[in-house]
Motif scaffolding. Sequence first.
Motif, PDB file in Angstrom:
ATOM      1  N   GLN A   5       7.259   0.840  -7.550  1.00 60.78           N
ATOM      2  CA  GLN A   5       6.405   0.865  -8.979  1.00 60.78           C
ATOM      3  C   GLN A   5       7.561   1.486  -9.955  1.00 60.78           C
ATOM      4  N   LEU A   6       7.631   0.632 -10.883  1.00 64.03           N
ATOM      5  CA  LEU A   6       8.590   1.254 -11.924  1.00 64.03           C
ATOM      6  C   LEU A   6       7.624   1.274 -13.034  1.00 64.03           C
ATOM      7  N   VAL A   7       7.997   2.350 -13.813  1.00 57.82           N
ATOM      8  CA  VAL A   7       7.172   2.901 -15.018  1.00 57.82           C
ATOM      9  C   VAL A   7       7.943   3.225 -15.977  1.00 57.82           C
ATOM     10  N   SER A  65       0.799  -0.986   0.038  1.00 59.41           N
ATOM     11  CA  SER A  65      -0.124  -0.190   0.086  1.00 59.41           C
ATOM     12  C   SER A  65       0.867   1.195  -0.074  1.00 59.41           C
ATOM     13  N   PHE A  66       2.383   1.070   0.239  1.00 60.59           N
ATOM     14  CA  PHE A  66       3.099   2.164   0.137  1.00 60.59           C
ATOM     15  C   PHE A  66       4.191   1.815  -0.725  1.00 60.59           C
ATOM     16  N   SER A  67       4.440   2.680  -1.666  1.00 59.47           N
ATOM     17  CA  SER A  67       5.732   2.192  -2.428  1.00 59.47           C
ATOM     18  C   SER A  67       6.414   3.236  -2.886  1.00 59.47           C
ATOM     19  N   LEU A  68       7.486   3.109  -3.713  1.00 61.03           N
ATOM     20  CA  LEU A  68       8.440   3.988  -4.170  1.00 61.03           C
ATOM     21  C   LEU A  68       8.414   3.832  -5.703  1.00 61.03           C
ATOM     22  N   MET A  69       7.881   4.949  -6.305  1.00 61.36           N
ATOM     23  CA  MET A  69       7.504   4.796  -7.872  1.00 61.36           C
ATOM     24  C   MET A  69       8.942   5.673  -8.517  1.00 61.36           C
ATOM     25  N   VAL A  70       9.404   4.713  -9.358  1.00 59.91           N
ATOM     26  CA  VAL A  70      10.437   5.048 -10.198  1.00 59.91           C
ATOM     27  C   VAL A  70      10.115   5.284 -11.788  1.00 59.91           C
ATOM     28  N   GLU A  71      10.280   6.443 -12.186  1.00 63.83           N
ATOM     29  CA  GLU A  71       9.857   6.722 -13.583  1.00 63.83           C
ATOM     30  C   GLU A  71      11.238   6.375 -14.258  1.00 63.83           C
ATOM     31  N   THR A  80       4.995  -1.881 -13.376  1.00 64.40           N
ATOM     32  CA  THR A  80       5.137  -2.913 -12.604  1.00 64.40           C
ATOM     33  C   THR A  80       5.232  -2.492 -11.065  1.00 64.40           C
ATOM     34  N   TRP A  81       4.589  -3.306 -10.255  1.00 63.20           N
ATOM     35  CA  TRP A  81       4.795  -3.232  -8.746  1.00 63.20           C
ATOM     36  C   TRP A  81       5.466  -4.427  -8.246  1.00 63.20           C
ATOM     37  N   VAL A  82       6.578  -4.309  -7.536  1.00 63.43           N
ATOM     38  CA  VAL A  82       7.631  -5.421  -7.074  1.00 63.43           C
ATOM     39  C   VAL A  82       7.739  -5.074  -5.866  1.00 63.43           C
TER      40      VAL A  82
END
Length: 126
Positions: free
Chosen positions: A123-125, A72-78, A112-114
Amino acid sequence: MKSITPFITLNGNSEAAMRYYAEIIPNAEITQMDKFDDDGTKTFQGVLNIDGIDVNFLDMKHDKKAPDLNWSFSLMVECSSESEFDELFEALSKDGTIVMGPEPVCEYERATWVTDKFGVTWQLVI
């Protein structure tokens, strides 16, 4: 308000997590690693700077346990390229759990969520 900083609390493996992330994530470096005085093994204040953004880390002391992390908490990397996405996905999913994807999502070519081996969700986008 001066700032908001992600802060991750683990159970004795903050330093290992920070070293792993510094190794696999482009433009990531450990900028601070202070230990508790009692045994010198647990991280009191760790800072991992990822491309100019600080992420703080802390280990719980022996008599207390950190709450379980969840997606429910993630670090997002573009990601800036497909190869960067692929390299990060491979490294973060090794010994971890793929929550979703990779797949196209809305305006993202791939997302993706890993949850990695330390329990942190990314989260990688692209």
